[in-house]
Design a protein around this motif. Structure first.
Motif, PDB file in Angstrom:
ATOM      1  N   VAL A 190       0.834  -1.061  -0.020  1.00  0.00           N
ATOM      2  CA  VAL A 190       0.135   0.090   0.099  1.00  0.00           C
ATOM      3  C   VAL A 190       0.835   1.266  -0.036  1.00  0.00           C
ATOM      4  O   VAL A 190       0.477   2.141  -0.920  1.00  0.00           O
ATOM      5  N   GLU A 191       2.034   1.396   0.992  1.00  0.00           N
ATOM      6  CA  GLU A 191       2.874   2.493   0.900  1.00  0.00           C
ATOM      7  C   GLU A 191       3.514   2.802  -0.462  1.00  0.00           C
ATOM      8  O   GLU A 191       3.860   3.878  -0.737  1.00  0.00           O
ATOM      9  N   VAL A 192       3.957   1.477  -1.033  1.00  0.00           N
ATOM     10  CA  VAL A 192       4.559   1.806  -2.356  1.00  0.00           C
ATOM     11  C   VAL A 192       3.626   2.282  -3.618  1.00  0.00           C
ATOM     12  O   VAL A 192       4.062   3.379  -3.914  1.00  0.00           O
ATOM     13  N   TYR A 193       2.440   1.835  -3.326  1.00  0.00           N
ATOM     14  CA  TYR A 193       1.613   2.622  -4.248  1.00  0.00           C
ATOM     15  C   TYR A 193       1.104   3.906  -4.054  1.00  0.00           C
ATOM     16  O   TYR A 193       0.470   4.691  -5.218  1.00  0.00           O
ATOM     17  N   ILE A 194       0.918   4.092  -2.773  1.00  0.00           N
ATOM     18  CA  ILE A 194       0.681   5.623  -2.537  1.00  0.00           C
ATOM     19  C   ILE A 194       1.827   6.405  -2.721  1.00  0.00           C
ATOM     20  O   ILE A 194       1.418   7.772  -3.324  1.00  0.00           O
ATOM     21  N   ARG A 195       3.022   5.839  -2.582  1.00  0.00           N
ATOM     22  CA  ARG A 195       4.062   6.785  -3.168  1.00  0.00           C
ATOM     23  C   ARG A 195       3.860   7.181  -4.748  1.00  0.00           C
ATOM     24  O   ARG A 195       4.051   8.079  -5.404  1.00  0.00           O
ATOM     25  N   TYR A 196       3.875   5.704  -5.511  1.00  0.00           N
ATOM     26  CA  TYR A 196       3.580   6.007  -7.089  1.00  0.00           C
ATOM     27  C   TYR A 196       2.436   7.121  -7.545  1.00  0.00           C
ATOM     28  O   TYR A 196       2.894   7.886  -8.312  1.00  0.00           O
ATOM     29  N   LEU A 197       1.416   7.121  -6.822  1.00  0.00           N
ATOM     30  CA  LEU A 197       0.360   7.888  -6.795  1.00  0.00           C
ATOM     31  C   LEU A 197       0.557   9.469  -6.574  1.00  0.00           C
ATOM     32  O   LEU A 197       0.397  10.164  -7.257  1.00  0.00           O
ATOM     33  N   ARG A 198       1.131   9.553  -5.447  1.00  0.00           N
ATOM     34  CA  ARG A 198       1.739  10.961  -5.099  1.00  0.00           C
ATOM     35  C   ARG A 198       2.658  11.533  -6.099  1.00  0.00           C
ATOM     36  O   ARG A 198       2.580  12.765  -6.526  1.00  0.00           O
TER      37      ARG A 198
END
Length: 225
Positions: A190-198
């Motif tokens: 989740v943290e990985v994809y939150i970073r991608y999205l940001r």
């Protein structure tokens, strides 16, 4: 009850066609994605049974183009691919159900009848948070007039956050809503994809739409940051 079967294996396609015809369905068959897309957009069907691994145009592309053209006919993905991410990607693109090969013909019929009873659902309108907009129908996201290109997983994550904009959502809720209720992998994904999205919706525009609340979860700002 009219069914479109898009399947490139001739023997399987004919077996399924005969079986469904014996159950009272009127069945049209296409053996590649291009023909399947044309038939699905030019004719009215109650259900589309769509293979993923198709020549000329794969099932994912067919499904995406159908939804972009606002064809909301229920789609059951029929494929030999059974990975967790394959299923998630299919649902994110607008599939209504998913069945892997080899399959029980009785189960196939039951799934088709269930989709017919459910009908073509009304699709969601454009979701907005300030100048951040997400269109689930066309699978597109924008910041103002600038289109943001997202992967299917990034799109699913943003759609989940947009539906819950202003609310704090936990990592577990995101995993259940975007990945799978039975997901047993590393929750740090989740943290990985939150970073991608940001990096796509915030950083280029000097915004801070996605907020991290330490020990609680994440929140998408209602005004888009």
């Amino acid at each position: 009850m009219r069914v479109l079967l898009v399947e490139d294996e001739p023997n399987l396609a004919e077996t399924v066609r005969r079986g469904l015809s014996g159950q009272g369905f009127a069945v049209d068959v296409a053996h590649n994605g291009v023909d399947g897309l044309w038939m699905a957009t030019e004719n009215a069907f109650d259900v589309i049974v769509l293979d993923i691994m198709l020549p000329q145009l794969n099932g994912y592309a067919v499904l995406r183009k159908l939804r972009e053209q606002k064809v909301w006919t229920p789609v059951l993905m029929l494929t030999a691919k059974d990975g967790e991410y394959d299923q998630t990607d299919a649902f994110e693109l607008g599939a209504d159900d998913y069945l892997t090969k080899p399959f029980s013909f009785i189960v196939l019929v039951a799934r088709i009848r269930a989709l017919i009873r459910r009908g073509a659902p009304e699709r969601p309108v454009v979701l907005r948070a300030g100048d951040l907009a997400l269109d689930p129908n066309r699978r597109r996201a924008h910041r103002g007039e600038q289109e943001i290109v997202l992967t299917p997983r990034e799109f699913g994550l943003l759609e989940f956050l947009m539906h819950h904009r202003g609310d704090v959502v936990t990592k577990a809720e995101i995993l259940s809503g975007v990945w799978d209720p039975a997901f047993d992998g590393d929750p740090n994904i989740v943290e990985v994809y939150i970073r991608y999205l940001r990096q796509k919706i915030d950083v280029p525009y000097d915004r801070h739409a996605i907020q991290t609340l330490r020990g609680m979860g994440y929140r998408l700002d209602e005004e888009g940051g």
